[in-house]
Design a protein around this motif. Sequence first.
Motif: not given
Length: 105
Positions: A86-105
């Motif tokens: 069970l998963f949520c594509n929207e959550l996965i996409e949001r977390m990818k965006r959040l993680e990419s921002k964290s690594f680029n900060a």
Amino acid sequence: MKSLYFPHDANAHENILIIELRMCFGWEAYGIFWAILEILRTAENYRTAYNINILAYKLHIDSKKLDDIVSKCVELDILQTDDNMLFCNELIERMKRLESKSFNA
């Protein structure tokens, strides 16, 4: 320690799919949906085993009621299933965006 934060829209309750979920099961389903998202947020790869009995136990809810709510969420495509996960594509996409921002900060 990894942050357990995840972003969501302040007006999520106004999403037409969420309204449809609430029309079927009331506000309780909205709370259960978010509780499932919280479980997914802390799960490896944001996925958890699609086992209604275990989820029902974790959420302290009748398994039949949870099965009905999760089935409706899958029908509405606000939750997804694949290979007994069970998963949520929207959550996965949001977390990818959040993680990419964290690594680029």
